[in-house]
Design an enzyme around this catalytic site. Structure first.
Site, PDB file in Angstrom:
ATOM      1  N   ASP A  11       0.719  -1.504  -0.208  1.00 18.73           N
ATOM      2  CA  ASP A  11       0.221   0.433   0.552  1.00 18.73           C
ATOM      3  C   ASP A  11       0.726   1.110  -0.050  1.00 18.73           C
ATOM      4  O   ASP A  11       2.350   1.162   0.403  1.00 18.73           O
ATOM      5  CB  ASP A  11      -1.132   0.097   1.317  1.00 18.73           C
ATOM      6  CG  ASP A  11      -1.785   1.046   1.809  1.00 18.73           C
ATOM      7  OD1 ASP A  11      -2.487   1.932   0.218  1.00 18.73           O
ATOM      8  OD2 ASP A  11      -1.958   1.508   2.816  1.00 18.73           O
ATOM      9  N   SER A  12       0.348   2.281  -0.270  1.00 20.38           N
ATOM     10  CA  SER A  12       1.385   3.942   0.147  1.00 20.38           C
ATOM     11  C   SER A  12       1.314   3.989   0.980  1.00 20.38           C
ATOM     12  O   SER A  12       2.618   4.707   1.595  1.00 20.38           O
ATOM     13  CB  SER A  12       0.258   5.361  -0.388  1.00 20.38           C
ATOM     14  OG  SER A  12      -0.349   4.445   0.394  1.00 20.38           O
ATOM     15  N   TYR A  43      -0.390   8.432  -2.518  1.00 20.70           N
ATOM     16  CA  TYR A  43      -0.842   8.216  -4.018  1.00 20.70           C
ATOM     17  C   TYR A  43      -1.900   9.471  -4.550  1.00 20.70           C
ATOM     18  O   TYR A  43      -1.911   9.103  -5.490  1.00 20.70           O
ATOM     19  CB  TYR A  43      -0.670   6.583  -4.301  1.00 20.70           C
ATOM     20  CG  TYR A  43       0.625   6.255  -3.536  1.00 20.70           C
ATOM     21  CD1 TYR A  43       1.890   6.454  -3.541  1.00 20.70           C
ATOM     22  CD2 TYR A  43       1.172   5.155  -4.018  1.00 20.70           C
ATOM     23  CE1 TYR A  43       2.780   6.396  -3.194  1.00 20.70           C
ATOM     24  CE2 TYR A  43       2.228   3.770  -4.157  1.00 20.70           C
ATOM     25  CZ  TYR A  43       3.448   4.854  -3.688  1.00 20.70           C
ATOM     26  OH  TYR A  43       4.104   4.037  -3.257  1.00 20.70           O
ATOM     27  N   GLY A  44      -3.016   9.326  -4.015  1.00 17.80           N
ATOM     28  CA  GLY A  44      -4.216   9.060  -4.146  1.00 17.80           C
ATOM     29  C   GLY A  44      -4.523  10.915  -4.882  1.00 17.80           C
ATOM     30  O   GLY A  44      -5.379  10.334  -5.374  1.00 17.80           O
ATOM     31  N   CYS A  74      -4.429  -1.404  -2.077  1.00 18.70           N
ATOM     32  CA  CYS A  74      -3.983  -0.196  -2.336  1.00 18.70           C
ATOM     33  C   CYS A  74      -4.541   0.054  -3.906  1.00 18.70           C
ATOM     34  O   CYS A  74      -4.089  -0.206  -4.839  1.00 18.70           O
ATOM     35  CB  CYS A  74      -2.697   0.231  -2.592  1.00 18.70           C
ATOM     36  SG  CYS A  74      -2.703   2.615  -2.683  1.00 18.70           S
ATOM     37  N   ASN A  75      -6.137   0.636  -4.024  1.00 19.21           N
ATOM     38  CA  ASN A  75      -6.928   0.966  -4.983  1.00 19.21           C
ATOM     39  C   ASN A  75      -6.254   1.683  -5.993  1.00 19.21           C
ATOM     40  O   ASN A  75      -6.199   1.447  -7.130  1.00 19.21           O
ATOM     41  CB  ASN A  75      -8.122   2.350  -4.243  1.00 19.21           C
ATOM     42  CG  ASN A  75      -8.831   0.853  -3.335  1.00 19.21           C
ATOM     43  OD1 ASN A  75      -9.855   0.180  -4.295  1.00 19.21           O
ATOM     44  ND2 ASN A  75      -8.953   0.805  -2.594  1.00 19.21           N
ATOM     45  N   THR A  76      -5.933   2.951  -5.090  1.00 12.58           N
ATOM     46  CA  THR A  76      -5.113   3.759  -6.391  1.00 12.58           C
ATOM     47  C   THR A  76      -3.773   2.923  -7.668  1.00 12.58           C
ATOM     48  O   THR A  76      -3.336   3.204  -8.828  1.00 12.58           O
ATOM     49  CB  THR A  76      -4.452   5.471  -5.731  1.00 12.58           C
ATOM     50  OG1 THR A  76      -5.230   5.378  -5.188  1.00 12.58           O
ATOM     51  CG2 THR A  76      -3.604   6.519  -6.577  1.00 12.58           C
ATOM     52  N   GLU A 152      -6.741  10.230   9.042  1.00 15.18           N
ATOM     53  CA  GLU A 152      -5.102   9.993   9.834  1.00 15.18           C
ATOM     54  C   GLU A 152      -5.253  11.114  11.312  1.00 15.18           C
ATOM     55  O   GLU A 152      -4.425  10.764  12.042  1.00 15.18           O
ATOM     56  CB  GLU A 152      -4.098  10.567   8.165  1.00 15.18           C
ATOM     57  CG  GLU A 152      -3.887  10.435   7.718  1.00 15.18           C
ATOM     58  CD  GLU A 152      -3.334   9.157   7.296  1.00 15.18           C
ATOM     59  OE1 GLU A 152      -1.934   9.582   7.712  1.00 15.18           O
ATOM     60  OE2 GLU A 152      -3.033   7.821   6.859  1.00 15.18           O
ATOM     61  N   CYS A 184     -11.058   3.141  -0.919  1.00 10.29           N
ATOM     62  CA  CYS A 184      -9.750   3.183  -0.823  1.00 10.29           C
ATOM     63  C   CYS A 184      -9.536   2.536   0.421  1.00 10.29           C
ATOM     64  O   CYS A 184     -10.467   2.536   1.611  1.00 10.29           O
ATOM     65  CB  CYS A 184     -10.089   4.885  -0.513  1.00 10.29           C
ATOM     66  SG  CYS A 184      -8.179   5.554   0.739  1.00 10.29           S
ATOM     67  N   THR A 185      -9.037   2.125   1.172  1.00  5.66           N
ATOM     68  CA  THR A 185      -7.864   1.075   2.125  1.00  5.66           C
ATOM     69  C   THR A 185      -8.386   2.355   3.467  1.00  5.66           C
ATOM     70  O   THR A 185      -8.561   1.408   4.355  1.00  5.66           O
ATOM     71  CB  THR A 185      -6.780   0.916   2.147  1.00  5.66           C
ATOM     72  OG1 THR A 185      -6.231   1.021   1.957  1.00  5.66           O
ATOM     73  CG2 THR A 185      -7.618  -0.558   1.386  1.00  5.66           C
ATOM     74  N   HIS A 186      -8.468   3.503   3.513  1.00  5.12           N
ATOM     75  CA  HIS A 186      -8.378   4.022   4.582  1.00  5.12           C
ATOM     76  C   HIS A 186     -10.332   4.260   4.478  1.00  5.12           C
ATOM     77  O   HIS A 186     -10.682   4.425   6.473  1.00  5.12           O
ATOM     78  CB  HIS A 186      -8.506   5.738   4.539  1.00  5.12           C
ATOM     79  CG  HIS A 186      -6.531   6.280   4.940  1.00  5.12           C
ATOM     80  ND1 HIS A 186      -5.762   5.874   3.561  1.00  5.12           N
ATOM     81  CD2 HIS A 186      -6.351   6.400   5.663  1.00  5.12           C
ATOM     82  CE1 HIS A 186      -4.026   6.024   3.733  1.00  5.12           C
ATOM     83  NE2 HIS A 186      -5.028   6.437   5.398  1.00  5.12           N
TER      84      HIS A 186
END
Lengths: 266, 266
Positions: A11-12, A43-44, A74-76, A152, A184-186
């Site tokens: 992931d980023s 990255y997004g 990471c979706n991006t 975050e 998005c994994t967040h």
């Protein structure tokens, strides 16, 4: 191929740990090498070319460590770099975006909303992935660039996050979707708040679990499941920025301390 | 030294253009080389060690281009990497953090608030810089990690931004400060909203103008002012991510198109 080799998850930054967590729960025997590019995240908001370059560098790093499978958590990266990652990789590649698309096509109305980063939305990758399974579906995408910073900041259930979510959800909900992909994994960390806002009739797709199921399916069909049990201390974590913050937030994601976090100098 | 050499201005991304803009206004003869590390931004959430490494790399890049002065237009880099930058540089170095501190010590009450990134706040650099001029001052720092993403989203006067600002300002205003330093180059874009929230008795320090004045002062005293006029086309911009987004947002910051944006591959 040696079935005891680890699975590389990347992931980023830290969001991909939601996927690692689902993998550890669904496949407790498997050993995970996790890579988070914490020195260059996010990255997004960056260009496809830059994200693809970073993805290639991480792929090479994990392949050198002899993983038996790559999980793009990471979706991006999945949105803009998957063909390049697959081309580089002699081992199978599973990605969260395809997993999200597979889950989304269970929609009854055929109208699906996707919440994702700017780069993922601009790539059109979710539309393409969903249309591959169901060309007749309508896909409405919405970039949510503030969601990751809000997560975050730890404002998971804060009036600011609620107001932001209302703003982002408005145009998507107006399109009468019955399924919303958390692209998005967040975003799974905002699931309780989002569920409250959209109501019980909306299906929220969190691709972490779907990804773990896909990994299990592929490992089984290729006879690659590890047989020896894996202790949590055997998982390894690699990051590019100093690991203090990753260790703290990561422990919250996984529900236990991260013993072994290595700093990679690039 | 050749007085016609350019001034190197650098930032993690686009925020430093507010400083470049002030420099162009105050010193219209000077030629600017601007560097924005758009592929690795933001710096404000990353460790001091990582930010210092990036700062050294940019410093080297600009020195190789034969600048006569370096302007650190990023509070986070100034907070954690200034000694290293100064040690590398044979030319004078001006930084936004020192400029902000110089302006802040005009406070009548001796109580100053600082709004900045997480990394800048954790470094304690503003406290140190203000105490260097006025050891008797009280400095109250507040990290505002959502301000930069909100600015990038373009929500300069949005209910979400107002609610976020209220939350961040509450503990600072409670300390009875009469001066508020906008300690990140993104924040001046929120000045109208912040001014409305804190009222007319609070002085808001935007270090872009102060920095430009400090550059003018140093160039004059060292007899380094350029004499030939500079055309806007002579300024050059270097970025590490594809320049489309930088060009678009940058044109808004500077009030005119950026003709010459170069992509640096690192």
């Amino acid at each position: 191929m040696d079935r005891d080799r680890p699975i590389g998850v990347f992931d980023s930054g830290i969001g991909g740990l939601t996927v690692a967590h689902a993998l550890m729960a669904a496949l407790p025997h498997e050993r995970i090498l996790y890579f988070g590019d914490t020195a260059r995240l996010p990255y997004g908001t960056k260009s496809s070319a830059t994200v693809a370059g970073y993805a290639a560098q991480i792929t090479e790093f994990l392949l050198r460590r002899d993983v038996k499978m790559l999980v793009v958590a990471c979706n991006t990266m999945a949105a803009v770099a998957l063909p390049a990652i697959v081309a580089m990789s002699p081992v199978p590649v599973v990605d969260v975006l395809d997993a999200g698309a597979r889950a989304a096509v269970a929609s009854r109305s055929g109208r699906v909303g996707v919440l994702a980063t700017l780069t993922t939305v601009n790539s059109g990758a979710y539309e393409r992935a969903i249309h591959e399974y169901r060309p007749d579906f309508t896909v409405v995408s919405q970039a949510c660039p503030l969601f990751a910073p809000l997560v975050e900041e730890g404002w998971l259930d804060h009036p600011v996050t609620e107001l932001t979510a209302q703003e982002y959800l408005k145009p998507v909900v107006a399109e009468d979707v019955d399924t919303l992909v958390l692209g998005c994994t967040h975003y799974p960390l905002l699931k309780p708040l989002l569920a409250r806002l959209v109501g019980p009739d909306m299906t929220l797709v969190d691709s972490a679990h779907t990804t773990a199921m896909r990994v299990l399916e592929l490992l089984t069909s290729w006879n690659l499941c590890r047989t020896a049990p894996c202790h949590v201390q055997e998982h390894e974590y690699f990051v590019t920025d100093l690991p203090q913050r990753f260790r703290a937030v990561g422990a919250l994601c996984l529900g236990r301390p991260l013993p072994d976090v290595h700093l990679v100098h690039w």
